[in-house]
Design a protein around this motif. Sequence first.
Motif, PDB file in Angstrom:
ATOM      1  N   GLY A 194     -28.934   2.114  -2.686  1.00 55.47           N
ATOM      2  CA  GLY A 194     -28.679   1.080  -4.147  1.00 55.47           C
ATOM      3  C   GLY A 194     -27.734   0.930  -3.821  1.00 55.47           C
ATOM      4  N   GLN A 195     -26.967  -0.229  -4.923  1.00 56.97           N
ATOM      5  CA  GLN A 195     -25.721  -0.947  -5.058  1.00 56.97           C
ATOM      6  C   GLN A 195     -24.994  -0.564  -5.934  1.00 56.97           C
ATOM      7  N   THR A 196     -24.380  -0.497  -6.696  1.00 52.15           N
ATOM      8  CA  THR A 196     -22.985  -0.907  -7.650  1.00 52.15           C
ATOM      9  C   THR A 196     -22.408  -2.078  -7.510  1.00 52.15           C
ATOM     10  N   ASP A 197     -21.684  -2.289  -9.170  1.00 55.88           N
ATOM     11  CA  ASP A 197     -20.788  -2.898  -9.099  1.00 55.88           C
ATOM     12  C   ASP A 197     -18.859  -1.890  -9.510  1.00 55.88           C
ATOM     13  N   CYS A 198     -18.513  -2.352  -9.552  1.00 60.18           N
ATOM     14  CA  CYS A 198     -17.094  -1.905  -8.916  1.00 60.18           C
ATOM     15  C   CYS A 198     -16.621  -1.197  -9.887  1.00 60.18           C
ATOM     16  N   GLN A 199     -16.737  -2.117 -11.553  1.00 58.36           N
ATOM     17  CA  GLN A 199     -16.295  -1.800 -12.565  1.00 58.36           C
ATOM     18  C   GLN A 199     -16.834  -0.324 -12.941  1.00 58.36           C
ATOM     19  N   PHE A 200     -17.971  -0.129 -12.287  1.00 57.94           N
ATOM     20  CA  PHE A 200     -18.739   1.954 -12.400  1.00 57.94           C
ATOM     21  C   PHE A 200     -17.677   2.274 -11.621  1.00 57.94           C
ATOM     22  N   PHE A 201     -17.011   2.671 -10.446  1.00 56.87           N
ATOM     23  CA  PHE A 201     -16.340   3.234 -10.209  1.00 56.87           C
ATOM     24  C   PHE A 201     -14.848   2.774  -9.402  1.00 56.87           C
ATOM     25  N   SER A 202     -14.054   1.695 -10.605  1.00 56.97           N
ATOM     26  CA  SER A 202     -12.544   1.393  -9.782  1.00 56.97           C
ATOM     27  C   SER A 202     -11.765   2.722 -10.455  1.00 56.97           C
ATOM     28  N   TYR A 203     -12.148   3.041 -11.402  1.00 52.03           N
ATOM     29  CA  TYR A 203     -11.062   4.150 -12.074  1.00 52.03           C
ATOM     30  C   TYR A 203     -10.791   5.170 -10.820  1.00 52.03           C
ATOM     31  N   ARG A 204     -11.919   5.511  -9.794  1.00 50.76           N
ATOM     32  CA  ARG A 204     -12.123   6.567  -8.852  1.00 50.76           C
ATOM     33  C   ARG A 204     -10.332   6.213  -7.937  1.00 50.76           C
ATOM     34  N   LEU A 205     -10.448   4.811  -7.745  1.00 57.37           N
ATOM     35  CA  LEU A 205      -9.446   4.641  -7.005  1.00 57.37           C
ATOM     36  C   LEU A 205      -8.508   4.007  -7.123  1.00 57.37           C
ATOM     37  N   TYR A 206      -8.309   3.677  -9.223  1.00 61.08           N
ATOM     38  CA  TYR A 206      -7.159   3.177  -9.151  1.00 61.08           C
ATOM     39  C   TYR A 206      -5.930   4.169 -10.317  1.00 61.08           C
ATOM     40  N   GLY A 245     -22.558   1.588   6.044  1.00 62.07           N
ATOM     41  CA  GLY A 245     -23.222   1.760   7.124  1.00 62.07           C
ATOM     42  C   GLY A 245     -24.843   2.295   6.730  1.00 62.07           C
ATOM     43  N   SER A 246     -25.495   2.091   5.675  1.00 63.66           N
ATOM     44  CA  SER A 246     -27.068   1.848   6.241  1.00 63.66           C
ATOM     45  C   SER A 246     -27.587   1.750   4.618  1.00 63.66           C
ATOM     46  N   GLN A 247     -26.747   0.696   4.444  1.00 59.27           N
ATOM     47  CA  GLN A 247     -27.503  -0.325   3.179  1.00 59.27           C
ATOM     48  C   GLN A 247     -28.717  -0.040   2.718  1.00 59.27           C
ATOM     49  N   LEU A 248     -29.849  -1.196   3.835  1.00 58.41           N
ATOM     50  CA  LEU A 248     -31.181  -1.939   3.553  1.00 58.41           C
ATOM     51  C   LEU A 248     -31.834  -0.421   4.587  1.00 58.41           C
ATOM     52  N   ASN A 249     -31.554   1.214   4.641  1.00 58.91           N
ATOM     53  CA  ASN A 249     -32.891   1.774   5.670  1.00 58.91           C
ATOM     54  C   ASN A 249     -32.471   2.954   4.761  1.00 58.91           C
ATOM     55  N   PHE A 250     -33.777   3.327   4.605  1.00 59.32           N
ATOM     56  CA  PHE A 250     -34.758   4.322   3.535  1.00 59.32           C
ATOM     57  C   PHE A 250     -34.166   5.547   4.257  1.00 59.32           C
ATOM     58  N   ASP A 251     -32.690   5.898   4.601  1.00 56.45           N
ATOM     59  CA  ASP A 251     -32.703   7.283   5.174  1.00 56.45           C
ATOM     60  C   ASP A 251     -31.716   8.479   4.627  1.00 56.45           C
ATOM     61  N   ASP A 252     -31.288   9.410   5.888  1.00 57.16           N
ATOM     62  CA  ASP A 252     -31.202  10.548   5.591  1.00 57.16           C
ATOM     63  C   ASP A 252     -29.038  10.520   5.197  1.00 57.16           C
ATOM     64  N   SER A 253     -28.800   9.270   5.383  1.00 55.53           N
ATOM     65  CA  SER A 253     -26.979   9.206   5.707  1.00 55.53           C
ATOM     66  C   SER A 253     -26.534   9.546   4.300  1.00 55.53           C
ATOM     67  N   PHE A 254     -27.157   8.996   3.115  1.00 54.72           N
ATOM     68  CA  PHE A 254     -25.647   8.377   2.355  1.00 54.72           C
ATOM     69  C   PHE A 254     -26.174  10.336   1.916  1.00 54.72           C
ATOM     70  N   PHE A 255     -26.353  11.090   2.669  1.00 50.84           N
ATOM     71  CA  PHE A 255     -25.922  12.806   2.042  1.00 50.84           C
ATOM     72  C   PHE A 255     -25.182  13.365   3.129  1.00 50.84           C
ATOM     73  N   LYS A 256     -24.632  12.774   4.216  1.00 48.21           N
ATOM     74  CA  LYS A 256     -23.986  12.880   5.009  1.00 48.21           C
ATOM     75  C   LYS A 256     -22.450  11.918   4.985  1.00 48.21           C
ATOM     76  N   ASN A 257     -22.814  11.192   3.576  1.00 47.59           N
ATOM     77  CA  ASN A 257     -21.338   9.909   3.033  1.00 47.59           C
ATOM     78  C   ASN A 257     -20.874  11.212   2.681  1.00 47.59           C
ATOM     79  N   VAL A 258     -22.045  11.310   1.469  1.00 51.83           N
ATOM     80  CA  VAL A 258     -21.691  12.861   0.476  1.00 51.83           C
ATOM     81  C   VAL A 258     -20.615  14.469   0.310  1.00 51.83           C
TER      82      VAL A 258
END
Length: 328
Positions: A194-206, A245-258
Amino acid sequence: MAMGIVFKAILQFLVYSLGIFVLVGAQGTKVGFYSSTCPKAESIVTSTVKTHFNADQTIAAGLLRLFFHDCFVQGCDASILITGPSAEKNSLTNLGLRGFEVVEDAKTQVEAACPGVVSCADILALASRDAVVLSKGPTWGVPTGRRDGLVSSSSDAANLPTPADSVTVQKQKFADKGLTTEDLVTLVGAHTIGQTDCQFFSYRLYNFTTTGNADPTISSSYLSQLQSLCPSGGDGSKRVALDKGSQLNFDDSFFKNVRDGNAVLESDQRLWGDASTKSVVQKYAGTIRGVLGLRFDLAFAKAMVKLSNVGVKTGSDGEIRKVCSAFN
């Protein structure tokens, strides 16, 4: 001991397989529903999705999200595809959805082969499976036989999951659809492409706290990367991958990132902070191992079959639309 482990593994596989068949049979849908009335339907959809995917691989995530948003409102009935001023797709929660043209393209070709036979709801369900497969993910038999809904209202989309939802809220929204906590974590794993827009998470950054600090659950190294991608006051519509690091591949790396504090959305990172969801994330991330734990790819296929039967309309309910964007 070794034989016992093997027996449990076999039992797990049988339960997994039986679970899918029970889900299919109980909902009035079945794999191969169009085998006699439109035998080329599934291959037409697959070919269409592949053509669009070859032109833009990110469309896979768009189709998967489109299917999810459809099923969570009025059930899996293609209500998200209707065009109109008060239609479901115009809800603020649904802004940014993609893949409509892929479904319409497939519908046009299927109609040419079998007029008035295959529903838009089934085409969307099939397209979401094909999107996963093309992204190097698992495949599964898609139960078909859905009919298209007759209602599409933007107000009905108010209860869709949002990036700011707590785990408690997420669990309740999924439970309302008959989905378990494990289903929740498994299906959120779709963010691996997946992808998302900066506007949906930028509050977490600043501006996450009253003092303007960043969300402390973001790893320090990833925080600087996200701030570079989404500078304060920058373009809020800029898109960022949900799976570092794995945007286009459907794998389990998302959970490692979490697990590592590298989730982009707050709702995703919160899965690590709640005991009931953390255990599932750990399983898919490889942090712990258990004989009865399903691999993510197998679990995702099973959860998608379960999701695809939420609120389906079959038999004489609904209709078979001539075009997916308008009621007959």
